[in-house]
Design an enzyme around this catalytic site. Structure first.
Site, PDB file in Angstrom:
ATOM      1  N   LYS A  68       7.695  21.706 -15.825  1.00 34.56           N
ATOM      2  CA  LYS A  68       7.283  20.375 -15.359  1.00 34.56           C
ATOM      3  C   LYS A  68       7.691  20.065 -13.923  1.00 34.56           C
ATOM      4  CE  LYS A  68       7.218  18.094 -19.881  1.00 34.56           C
ATOM      5  NZ  LYS A  68       7.678  16.960 -20.663  1.00 34.56           N
ATOM      6  N   ASN A  88       3.440  16.375 -16.109  1.00 31.19           N
ATOM      7  CA  ASN A  88       3.084  17.019 -17.379  1.00 31.19           C
ATOM      8  C   ASN A  88       1.571  17.148 -17.530  1.00 31.19           C
ATOM      9  OD1 ASN A  88       2.374  14.383 -17.926  1.00 31.19           O
ATOM     10  ND2 ASN A  88       3.070  14.459 -20.056  1.00 31.19           N
ATOM     11  N   ASP A 103       4.470  11.180 -19.599  1.00 34.11           N
ATOM     12  CA  ASP A 103       5.598  10.948 -20.527  1.00 34.11           C
ATOM     13  C   ASP A 103       6.117   9.516 -20.378  1.00 34.11           C
ATOM     14  OD1 ASP A 103       5.711  13.448 -21.730  1.00 34.11           O
ATOM     15  OD2 ASP A 103       7.057  14.268 -20.222  1.00 34.11           O
ATOM     16  N   GLY A 130      14.328  16.031 -18.084  1.00 33.39           N
ATOM     17  CA  GLY A 130      12.981  15.660 -17.655  1.00 33.39           C
ATOM     18  C   GLY A 130      12.445  14.398 -18.316  1.00 33.39           C
ATOM     19  N   ALA A 131      12.588  14.306 -19.639  1.00 35.84           N
ATOM     20  CA  ALA A 131      12.034  13.146 -20.349  1.00 35.84           C
ATOM     21  C   ALA A 131      12.814  11.882 -19.981  1.00 35.84           C
ATOM     22  CB  ALA A 131      12.094  13.387 -21.854  1.00 35.84           C
ATOM     23  N   GLU A 154      27.604  14.002 -14.251  1.00 41.59           N
ATOM     24  CA  GLU A 154      27.093  14.083 -12.871  1.00 41.59           C
ATOM     25  C   GLU A 154      25.568  14.054 -12.826  1.00 41.59           C
ATOM     26  OE1 GLU A 154      29.427  17.533 -13.492  1.00 41.59           O
ATOM     27  OE2 GLU A 154      29.974  15.612 -14.360  1.00 41.59           O
ATOM     28  N   TYR A 218      10.586  14.370 -32.091  1.00 41.25           N
ATOM     29  CA  TYR A 218       9.584  14.103 -33.146  1.00 41.25           C
ATOM     30  C   TYR A 218       9.565  15.183 -34.230  1.00 41.25           C
ATOM     31  CZ  TYR A 218       7.150  17.204 -29.970  1.00 41.25           C
ATOM     32  OH  TYR A 218       6.832  18.256 -29.153  1.00 41.25           O
TER      33      TYR A 218
END
Ligand code: NAP
Length: 276
Positions: A68, A88, A103, A130-131, A154, A218
């Protein structure tokens, strides 16, 4: 004669992805002559894959773990995606590959349906990957008060620094305190995901009854975190399926300009998860 349109997802690994089943169900429902495939592509091959997809006339792509961030280098991305630092979705419709991050869009749609107005809400996001990045950035745009809690503090601090008005903490005592002060708790880590289904970073005794608990994992649909939330009797519980469907629906709309058949897409995903 019109040629069949080809869409797909690039990732490594990618065999587990539910995107093919979800998008193919949508194409079938709308009677579109299109197919969505999964392509295993390593980071080293990503540039060739994107250029090759364009040459082959592929209409649109999703990119997933671990591609991504790197994919951003090979597309002309929308501003929000550049700020998030990850995409994405790639659309080839205009000739130049255009990158988007759906997302964040998917998670906001879920939260707005669940909570309504997000401005001023105290939101605690666990994770700084990322999410988490996409969700945090969109929440910031909505005017929520975001705190990021991450195992590697951090990383949370680095992300918080890109959003004015966000705090960063670790997963120790301050984390427990912050849960009590939060309206919404979002798990944006992979903790609790198959095959580690008994794992959770938050137990029932750490929650309170006015809390909304949203797990973006999920698989399984009801994670250990959500079981704990049920046990604590929290205000609302949200699983990760809707976000998956909404981010997919947003990509579908970018590529096809058609209204995505959300219910059909959701059923395809829940059926696939149930048969795993
Ligand atoms: P990522 O970039 O690899 O980030 C993983 C995050 O999880 C990091 O913050 C990491 O902390 C944390 N983490 C991992 N193992 C941990 C542990 N044992 N204890 C504490 N923290 C831990 O992954 P991602 O792309 O953000 O995805 C995260 C999860 O979200 C995945 O399960 C993915 O399937 C799911 N997801 C769902 C949707 C949806 O539509 N529902 C969309 C995107 C992603 P460190 O920084 O300390 O390593």
């Amino acid at each position: 004669m019109m040629m069949k349109k080809i869409y797909g997802i690039l990732g490594d690994p990618v065999a587990h992805s539910l995107s093919p089943v979800m998008h193919n169900a949508a194409f079938e429902k709308l009677g579109m002559d299109a197919v969505y495939l999964a392509f295993r592509v390593s980071k080293a091959e990503l540039e060739d894959a994107i250029r090759g997809a364009k040459s082959l006339g592929i209409a649109g792509l999703n990119v997933t773990i671990p591609l991504k961030e790197k994919a951003l280098l090979f597309v002309d991305a929308e501003e929000v995606a550049k700020k998030i630092g990850a995409i994405n979705t790639i659309d080839f419709g205009s000739g130049t590959p255009m990158g988007y991050n759906t997302d964040g869009i998917g998670s906001m749609q879920v939260l707005k349906e669940t909570v309504g107005e997000l401005k001023g809400e105290n939101v605690l996001i666990i994770g700084a990957g990322g999410a988490a990045k996409a969700i945090a950035f969109y929440l910031y745009l909505e005017g929520a008060k975001v705190t990021l809690a991450n195992r590697t503090k951090e990383r949370a601090a680095q992300l918080a620094a890109t959003l004015s008005n966000a705090d960063a903490i670790g997963l120790g005592a301050e984390f427990k305190k912050q849960i009590k002060a939060s309206d919404i708790l979002i798990n944006a880590t992979s903790v609790g995901m198959h095959p580690h289904e008994d794992a959770t970073l938050v137990n029932a005794d750490m929650m309170h009854q006015d809390l909304v608990v949203f797990d973006i994992v999920y698989n399984p649909v009801e994670t250990k975190l959500l079981k704990e939330a049920k046990r604590a009797g929290v205000k609302k519980i949200v699983d990760g399926v809707k976000m998956l469907v909404y981010q997919g629906a947003a990509s579908f709309k970018i590529w096809t300009k058609e209204e995505p058949p959300i219910e059909v897409m959701e059923k395809a995903v829940t059926d696939a998860l149930a048969s795993e």
